[in-house]
Design a protein around this motif. Structure first.
Motif, PDB file in Angstrom:
ATOM      1  N   UNK A  67       0.841  -1.202   0.000  1.00 19.93           N
ATOM      2  CA  UNK A  67       0.000   0.000   0.000  1.00 19.93           C
ATOM      3  C   UNK A  67       0.875   1.250   0.000  1.00 19.93           C
ATOM      4  N   UNK A  68       0.538   2.205  -0.845  1.00 21.30           N
ATOM      5  CA  UNK A  68       1.304   3.455  -0.897  1.00 21.30           C
ATOM      6  C   UNK A  68       0.633   4.531  -0.051  1.00 21.30           C
ATOM      7  N   UNK A  69      -0.659   4.359   0.169  1.00 24.62           N
ATOM      8  CA  UNK A  69      -1.429   5.306   0.985  1.00 24.62           C
ATOM      9  C   UNK A  69      -2.528   4.536   1.709  1.00 24.62           C
TER      10      UNK A  69
ATOM     11  N   UNK B  29       0.473  13.318   7.964  1.00 21.54           N
ATOM     12  CA  UNK B  29      -0.900  13.766   7.709  1.00 21.54           C
ATOM     13  C   UNK B  29      -1.854  12.582   7.614  1.00 21.54           C
ATOM     14  N   UNK B  30      -1.414  11.510   6.945  1.00 25.43           N
ATOM     15  CA  UNK B  30      -2.277  10.336   6.811  1.00 25.43           C
ATOM     16  C   UNK B  30      -2.475   9.644   8.156  1.00 25.43           C
ATOM     17  N   UNK B  31      -1.427   9.547   8.945  1.00 24.91           N
ATOM     18  CA  UNK B  31      -1.543   8.919  10.265  1.00 24.91           C
ATOM     19  C   UNK B  31      -2.481   9.741  11.151  1.00 24.91           C
ATOM     20  N   UNK B  32      -2.359  11.061  11.072  1.00 22.81           N
ATOM     21  CA  UNK B  32      -3.232  11.940  11.864  1.00 22.81           C
ATOM     22  C   UNK B  32      -4.695  11.758  11.458  1.00 22.81           C
ATOM     23  N   UNK B  33      -4.930  11.639  10.152  1.00 24.62           N
ATOM     24  CA  UNK B  33      -6.297  11.442   9.664  1.00 24.62           C
ATOM     25  C   UNK B  33      -6.832  10.081  10.089  1.00 24.62           C
TER      26      UNK B  33
ATOM     27  N   UNK C  37       4.991   2.420  10.546  1.00 28.73           N
ATOM     28  CA  UNK C  37       4.497   3.456  11.468  1.00 28.73           C
ATOM     29  C   UNK C  37       2.977   3.556  11.549  1.00 28.73           C
ATOM     30  N   UNK C  38       2.275   2.493  11.185  1.00 28.79           N
ATOM     31  CA  UNK C  38       0.818   2.536  11.278  1.00 28.79           C
ATOM     32  C   UNK C  38       0.390   2.651  12.745  1.00 28.79           C
TER      33      UNK C  38
END
Length: 336
Positions: free
Chosen positions: A155-157, A293-297, A225-226
């Motif tokens: 997965x890239x995102x 930003x993705x982790x925060x979301x 880092x998930x």
């Protein structure tokens, strides 16, 4: 002479009877094989035997006494005296301690995981909850944040998780649902076969379990880092068996908890984590990192709804759910 021999024989038999009566053996139900996850139990067995001169022994069985999802049931009927299980295996049987499995709590170390778990275990609601199974919470099996190992295209995102079948239990499973993944709950011993057969394409585990259960053998990627959360897996003892111990034997057991956990943490932070990086590199497994930003979301989408649902559900059960949640989050906020 015959009288002297008779008296000697009687004394010897009496001493043998007393020694046998003093000896205590407990059966301990674990699963899988000896690994970082069980080192505190192994250490406790060693310490208890040493402190009692071999009078109190813990006979550890890896799967020979019960299935892992049935360990709490075995404790409740006294089939064995000590066992390890994970709260997420049967959330309805131990709802109080599932507060520790909520996603994105922000636990930063094994030491903090221990402190938080012990605070929850000592809460009257948790004591009463596990008391329904004649179980006394002894110590946690602290685990680092889970991450995913998977097969196929990396997965890239976060959107790439949509439709992905993932072995993820408890709060981690709920968190993965928020990014479109399809979580499946199964015991650790079933995971490798599920991967091999394609039932799941990714698995959420702590590093030791990825190595112990072979998920990295067919993997092509893992997330660095998930960090959606972890599971809570206590070691419990049968309450009646604990009460039946002599004062010395009970002290040997309870007095060995801290040293056993110290040994566990040292082993996990050292031996296990030292092996993790090379194990991935040897197999050419790609490391996937998501943006801040993705982790925060992800956290925003998963954490608050899961906490709200957990509090509502367990308040309806009659638990002081808000109090338990505030206990854990308050300790984390204060740096405990």
């Amino acid at each position: 002479m015959r009288k002297i021999l008779s008296r000697t024989a009687v004394a010897a038999l009496s001493m043998a009877f007393v020694t046998e009566a003093m000896a205590t053996e407990w059966n301990v139900s674990l699963w899988g094989k000896r690994r970082a996850f069980t080192e505190h139990v192994e250490k406790m067995a060693e310490l208890v035997s040493e402190k009692t001169g071999g009078e109190f022994t813990l006979n550890i069985s890896y799967g020979g006494l019960s299935k892992n999802r049935e360990n709490l049931d075995g404790i409740s009927i006294g089939a064995f005296e000590m066992a390890q299980f994970c709260a997420g295996y049967h959330r309805d049987k131990n709802p109080s301690i599932t507060v520790m499995e909520l996603p994105f709590l922000g636990v930063s170390s094994l030491e903090q995981e221990i402190e938080l778990s012990m605070a929850v275990y000592q809460h009257p609601a948790a004591i009463e909850d596990l008391g329904r199974w004649n179980a006394t919470l002894l110590m946690p099996s602290p685990l680092p944040q889970y991450n995913l190992v998977g097969m196929g295209d990396a997965p890239a995102k976060l959107d790439d998780f949509a439709g992905l079948s993932v072995r993820a239990t408890g709060g981690i499973g709920k968190a993965m649902e928020t990014v479109g993944a399809v979580p499946t709950s199964m015991s650790a011993t079933e995971v490798r076969q599920a991967m091999d057969s394609g039932v799941v394409k990714a698995v959420a585990f702590a590093p030791h379990a990825h190595m112990s259960y072979g998920t990295i053998e067919n993997a092509t990627w893992w997330t660095t880092n998930l960090n959606p959360g972890t599971v809570n897996c206590p070691v419990v003892v049968n309450t009646d068996a604990l009460a039946d111990l002599s004062d010395d034997h009970r002290e040997a057991l309870l007095g060995s908890v801290e040293e056993s956990l110290d040994h566990y943490v040292t082993t996990y932070n050292g031996k296990t984590m030292d092996a993790w990086g090379p194990a991935l590199e040897e197999r050419g497994i790609a490391k996937v990192a998501f943006s801040d930003a993705e982790i925060a979301a992800f956290k925003e989408a998963a954490a608050a709804p899961a906490a709200k649902a957990w509090i509502e559900e367990n308040t309806a059960r009659g638990l002081p759910a808000q109090e338990l949640y505030d206990l854990v989050t308050g300790m984390i906020a204060n740096g405990s």
